[in-house]
Every structure is written in C-alpha cells, then in structure tokens.
Design a protein around this motif. Sequence first.
Motif, PDB file in Angstrom:
ATOM      1  N   ILE A  41      -7.957  10.632  -3.803  1.00 41.27           N
ATOM      2  CA  ILE A  41      -8.317  11.066  -2.456  1.00 41.27           C
ATOM      3  C   ILE A  41      -7.368  10.394  -1.477  1.00 41.27           C
ATOM      4  O   ILE A  41      -7.317   9.160  -1.392  1.00 41.27           O
ATOM      5  CB  ILE A  41      -9.775  10.692  -2.119  1.00 41.27           C
ATOM      6  N   LEU A  42      -6.607  11.195  -0.741  1.00 37.55           N
ATOM      7  CA  LEU A  42      -5.591  10.658   0.168  1.00 37.55           C
ATOM      8  C   LEU A  42      -5.759  11.240   1.564  1.00 37.55           C
ATOM      9  O   LEU A  42      -6.026  12.431   1.729  1.00 37.55           O
ATOM     10  CB  LEU A  42      -4.188  10.977  -0.349  1.00 37.55           C
ATOM     11  N   TYR A  43      -5.590  10.382   2.569  1.00 41.91           N
ATOM     12  CA  TYR A  43      -5.612  10.800   3.966  1.00 41.91           C
ATOM     13  C   TYR A  43      -4.194  10.727   4.521  1.00 41.91           C
ATOM     14  O   TYR A  43      -3.435   9.812   4.201  1.00 41.91           O
ATOM     15  CB  TYR A  43      -6.532   9.899   4.793  1.00 41.91           C
ATOM     16  N   ASP A  44      -3.868  11.696   5.376  1.00 39.65           N
ATOM     17  CA  ASP A  44      -2.532  11.738   5.962  1.00 39.65           C
ATOM     18  C   ASP A  44      -2.658  12.080   7.449  1.00 39.65           C
ATOM     19  O   ASP A  44      -3.028  13.202   7.802  1.00 39.65           O
ATOM     20  CB  ASP A  44      -1.661  12.776   5.244  1.00 39.65           C
ATOM     21  N   TYR A  45      -2.346  11.113   8.307  1.00 41.74           N
ATOM     22  CA  TYR A  45      -2.463  11.329   9.755  1.00 41.74           C
ATOM     23  C   TYR A  45      -1.208  12.007  10.287  1.00 41.74           C
ATOM     24  O   TYR A  45      -0.088  11.583  10.000  1.00 41.74           O
ATOM     25  CB  TYR A  45      -2.667   9.995  10.473  1.00 41.74           C
ATOM     26  N   ARG A  46      -1.421  13.065  11.068  1.00 42.45           N
ATOM     27  CA  ARG A  46      -0.310  13.774  11.708  1.00 42.45           C
ATOM     28  C   ARG A  46      -0.678  14.106  13.153  1.00 42.45           C
ATOM     29  O   ARG A  46      -1.851  14.242  13.493  1.00 42.45           O
ATOM     30  CB  ARG A  46       0.019  15.067  10.958  1.00 42.45           C
ATOM     31  N   LYS A  47       0.346  14.270  13.979  1.00 38.98           N
ATOM     32  CA  LYS A  47       0.097  14.540  15.391  1.00 38.98           C
ATOM     33  C   LYS A  47      -0.272  15.984  15.673  1.00 38.98           C
ATOM     34  O   LYS A  47      -0.683  16.311  16.779  1.00 38.98           O
ATOM     35  CB  LYS A  47       1.335  14.153  16.224  1.00 38.98           C
ATOM     36  N   SER A  48      -0.137  16.864  14.703  1.00 40.05           N
ATOM     37  CA  SER A  48      -0.427  18.282  14.930  1.00 40.05           C
ATOM     38  C   SER A  48      -1.223  18.854  13.773  1.00 40.05           C
ATOM     39  O   SER A  48      -1.384  18.226  12.725  1.00 40.05           O
ATOM     40  CB  SER A  48       0.876  19.077  15.095  1.00 40.05           C
ATOM     41  N   LYS A  49      -1.710  20.097  13.982  1.00 38.02           N
ATOM     42  CA  LYS A  49      -2.453  20.813  12.946  1.00 38.02           C
ATOM     43  C   LYS A  49      -1.576  21.857  12.269  1.00 38.02           C
ATOM     44  O   LYS A  49      -2.062  22.728  11.554  1.00 38.02           O
ATOM     45  CB  LYS A  49      -3.684  21.478  13.575  1.00 38.02           C
ATOM     46  N   SER A  50      -0.298  21.787  12.457  1.00 38.69           N
ATOM     47  CA  SER A  50       0.614  22.770  11.884  1.00 38.69           C
ATOM     48  C   SER A  50       0.511  22.797  10.363  1.00 38.69           C
ATOM     49  O   SER A  50       0.423  21.754   9.700  1.00 38.69           O
ATOM     50  CB  SER A  50       2.054  22.455  12.297  1.00 38.69           C
ATOM     51  N   LEU A  74       0.810  -1.220   0.000  1.00 36.96           N
ATOM     52  CA  LEU A  74       0.000   0.000   0.000  1.00 36.96           C
ATOM     53  C   LEU A  74       0.842   1.268   0.000  1.00 36.96           C
ATOM     54  O   LEU A  74       0.498   2.250  -0.673  1.00 36.96           O
ATOM     55  CB  LEU A  74      -0.954   0.000   1.193  1.00 36.96           C
ATOM     56  N   ASN A  75       1.936   1.312   0.752  1.00 38.18           N
ATOM     57  CA  ASN A  75       2.766   2.515   0.793  1.00 38.18           C
ATOM     58  C   ASN A  75       3.297   2.921  -0.580  1.00 38.18           C
ATOM     59  O   ASN A  75       3.284   4.111  -0.922  1.00 38.18           O
ATOM     60  CB  ASN A  75       3.927   2.336   1.774  1.00 38.18           C
ATOM     61  N   PRO A  76       3.776   1.985  -1.401  1.00 40.60           N
ATOM     62  CA  PRO A  76       4.205   2.386  -2.754  1.00 40.60           C
ATOM     63  C   PRO A  76       3.060   2.957  -3.592  1.00 40.60           C
ATOM     64  O   PRO A  76       3.271   3.886  -4.387  1.00 40.60           O
ATOM     65  CB  PRO A  76       4.735   1.080  -3.353  1.00 40.60           C
ATOM     66  N   ILE A  77       1.848   2.402  -3.418  1.00 42.71           N
ATOM     67  CA  ILE A  77       0.698   2.934  -4.154  1.00 42.71           C
ATOM     68  C   ILE A  77       0.396   4.356  -3.697  1.00 42.71           C
ATOM     69  O   ILE A  77       0.145   5.252  -4.513  1.00 42.71           O
ATOM     70  CB  ILE A  77      -0.528   2.025  -3.951  1.00 42.71           C
ATOM     71  N   ILE A  78       0.411   4.575  -2.368  1.00 44.81           N
ATOM     72  CA  ILE A  78       0.155   5.911  -1.819  1.00 44.81           C
ATOM     73  C   ILE A  78       1.194   6.905  -2.327  1.00 44.81           C
ATOM     74  O   ILE A  78       0.870   8.039  -2.710  1.00 44.81           O
ATOM     75  CB  ILE A  78       0.157   5.876  -0.279  1.00 44.81           C
ATOM     76  N   ALA A  79       2.456   6.504  -2.342  1.00 43.57           N
ATOM     77  CA  ALA A  79       3.520   7.394  -2.820  1.00 43.57           C
ATOM     78  C   ALA A  79       3.304   7.760  -4.288  1.00 43.57           C
ATOM     79  O   ALA A  79       3.497   8.917  -4.690  1.00 43.57           O
ATOM     80  CB  ALA A  79       4.881   6.726  -2.625  1.00 43.57           C
ATOM     81  N   HIS A  80       2.885   6.787  -5.094  1.00 41.79           N
ATOM     82  CA  HIS A  80       2.625   7.042  -6.515  1.00 41.79           C
ATOM     83  C   HIS A  80       1.438   7.998  -6.682  1.00 41.79           C
ATOM     84  O   HIS A  80       1.505   8.958  -7.465  1.00 41.79           O
ATOM     85  CB  HIS A  80       2.352   5.726  -7.237  1.00 41.79           C
ATOM     86  N   LEU A  81       0.348   7.756  -5.942  1.00 34.05           N
ATOM     87  CA  LEU A  81      -0.832   8.612  -6.042  1.00 34.05           C
ATOM     88  C   LEU A  81      -0.532  10.028  -5.545  1.00 34.05           C
ATOM     89  O   LEU A  81      -1.031  11.009  -6.096  1.00 34.05           O
ATOM     90  CB  LEU A  81      -1.984   8.014  -5.235  1.00 34.05           C
ATOM     91  N   ARG A  82       0.285  10.122  -4.516  1.00 32.74           N
ATOM     92  CA  ARG A  82       0.654  11.450  -3.995  1.00 32.74           C
ATOM     93  C   ARG A  82       1.413  12.247  -5.059  1.00 32.74           C
ATOM     94  O   ARG A  82       1.194  13.444  -5.227  1.00 32.74           O
ATOM     95  CB  ARG A  82       1.500  11.298  -2.734  1.00 32.74           C
ATOM     96  N   GLU A  83       2.311  11.584  -5.771  1.00 29.58           N
ATOM     97  CA  GLU A  83       3.058  12.253  -6.829  1.00 29.58           C
ATOM     98  C   GLU A  83       2.122  12.710  -7.935  1.00 29.58           C
ATOM     99  O   GLU A  83       2.237  13.831  -8.447  1.00 29.58           O
ATOM    100  CB  GLU A  83       4.122  11.306  -7.381  1.00 29.58           C
ATOM    101  N   LYS A  84       1.170  11.851  -8.315  1.00 31.29           N
ATOM    102  CA  LYS A  84       0.201  12.222  -9.343  1.00 31.29           C
ATOM    103  C   LYS A  84      -0.708  13.351  -8.865  1.00 31.29           C
ATOM    104  O   LYS A  84      -1.074  14.241  -9.639  1.00 31.29           O
ATOM    105  CB  LYS A  84      -0.641  11.001  -9.723  1.00 31.29           C
ATOM    106  N   LEU A  85      -1.084  13.326  -7.593  1.00 30.05           N
ATOM    107  CA  LEU A  85      -1.940  14.364  -7.026  1.00 30.05           C
ATOM    108  C   LEU A  85      -1.291  15.738  -7.128  1.00 30.05           C
ATOM    109  O   LEU A  85      -1.928  16.723  -7.487  1.00 30.05           O
ATOM    110  CB  LEU A  85      -2.254  14.021  -5.564  1.00 30.05           C
ATOM    111  N   ARG A  86       0.012  15.804  -6.832  1.00 26.67           N
ATOM    112  CA  ARG A  86       0.716  17.100  -6.844  1.00 26.67           C
ATOM    113  C   ARG A  86       0.914  17.639  -8.251  1.00 26.67           C
ATOM    114  O   ARG A  86       1.257  18.807  -8.426  1.00 26.67           O
ATOM    115  CB  ARG A  86       2.059  16.956  -6.126  1.00 26.67           C
ATOM    116  N   GLN A  87       0.685  16.815  -9.264  1.00 22.19           N
ATOM    117  CA  GLN A  87       0.812  17.268 -10.648  1.00 22.19           C
ATOM    118  C   GLN A  87      -0.479  17.861 -11.194  1.00 22.19           C
ATOM    119  O   GLN A  87      -0.474  18.443 -12.279  1.00 22.19           O
ATOM    120  CB  GLN A  87       1.249  16.097 -11.535  1.00 22.19           C
ATOM    121  N   ARG A  88      -1.567  17.737 -10.461  1.00 17.73           N
ATOM    122  CA  ARG A  88      -2.859  18.245 -10.921  1.00 17.73           C
ATOM    123  C   ARG A  88      -2.950  19.746 -10.699  1.00 17.73           C
ATOM    124  O   ARG A  88      -2.184  20.346  -9.928  1.00 17.73           O
ATOM    125  CB  ARG A  88      -3.997  17.521 -10.195  1.00 17.73           C
TER     126      ARG A  88
END
Length: 214
Positions: A84-93, A30-44
């Motif tokens: 559509i991607l979700y990214d969990y982080r410990k802060s709202k920064s 799953l992580n490689p798929i997420i990394a690929h989709l994230r790269e494609k997302l930033r190109q939109r």
Amino acid sequence: RQEKDWEQLGFSLSRATMANWIIRCSQDYLNPIIAHLREKLRQREILHCDETPVQVLKEEGKKPQSKSTMWLYRTGNDGKASIILYDYRKSKSGENALNYLKGFTGFLHSDGYAGYNRLKDVTRCGCWAHLRRKFVEAAPTGKRSENRPPTPAEVGRDYCNRLFKIEETLSALSPDERYLKRLELEKPVLEAFWCWIDTLNILQGSALGKAVIY
C-alpha cells in the motif's frame, strides 16, 4: 509538544532539528524502500487506485484554498503480501497515475475518474462500491411503504447489496477458490443485473416504459 517533552528531560531540541531528522531518515532509508515496493507493486496482476483531494497550507506556488491530491495505490487480494503506497501530488491529472504505474499491464480497479483513461496498457475494472453510491443517491429517502414497488435506483442498490453479501462469505478463501465461487454465486446475480439494465433501456423508449420507470 515533543520539543517541550525533550526540554523537560534536559535536552534542548528545536522543531527544526527534529524535522530535519525526519527528512534525513526519509531520504536515506525510507525512499529506497518506497522505490523497491513501487517496483514490486507494478509487477503484480491486480492493483487498486484512488485519489483524494487534500488541502495543504503554505505550499509554494499554490493558494491556501487550492486542492492537491493524495494518490493511493495498493495490490489486490491475491494471496501475497499487501503493498500500500501513498503518493502526494499537486494536481489530480491522470498523468500522475500514468507516471507512477509506468510498466504495469494488469487489471486496475478504480472509480470512474476519466484521468485513468491515460493508462493504455491496463484493463480497467469498475468499482461496485462507487456504482452502488450512485444508486443510493438516486433512491428515495425514508422507509418504503409495502404497497409501493421499488424504484430502479432501489433495485440497483439491492443488486449491489447481494453481491457484497456474497463477497463477505468468500473472504477467507484462496484467490483460486474465490474465483470459482464467484462464477457459481455471483455470475447469476450479475447476469440478472445486466438483463435488468437492458430491460430498462428498452422500456425507456416507450411511453409505458417511462411511466413504469418514473
């Protein structure tokens, strides 16, 4: 429950074993798929972003009462396949959005959270749903009597409602067709809205205007 289900079928599988299966699948597949989709997302060209507080119990280094943040990134309605991607982080920064969208230079549609100001190479687009919510919160509750003129909050809410109604009629169009129809149907509504805002600002400077507004 799954542990008991497998036991009834004759297999002794602990929760830890099944949890490790999920973790291993995430790491290997799953992580490689997420990394690929994230790269494609930033190109939109158009992205939407939002952040939602979540509470995570027994998180290392954090109190159970503290809040973490689930960030959501998705592509716009541009006629291409949605990402559509979700990214969990410990802060709202805002640093989280800055790092996740590094390299993105298009239009970013979000609420008014100041953390998005960290993204310097994007065009910020405000969310009309969030704007409408402020008008709704400021509007009087209950049904308006026939002889009472609408308050500014009610007028602002109604402008938003008109835009949303138009958008409903455009959902089946292509992006190019939707753009032309927005210029034809929504631009006059927006121009009237901003003219109304300017009038309110002018009236606020006079005693008569304050009486009309309040």
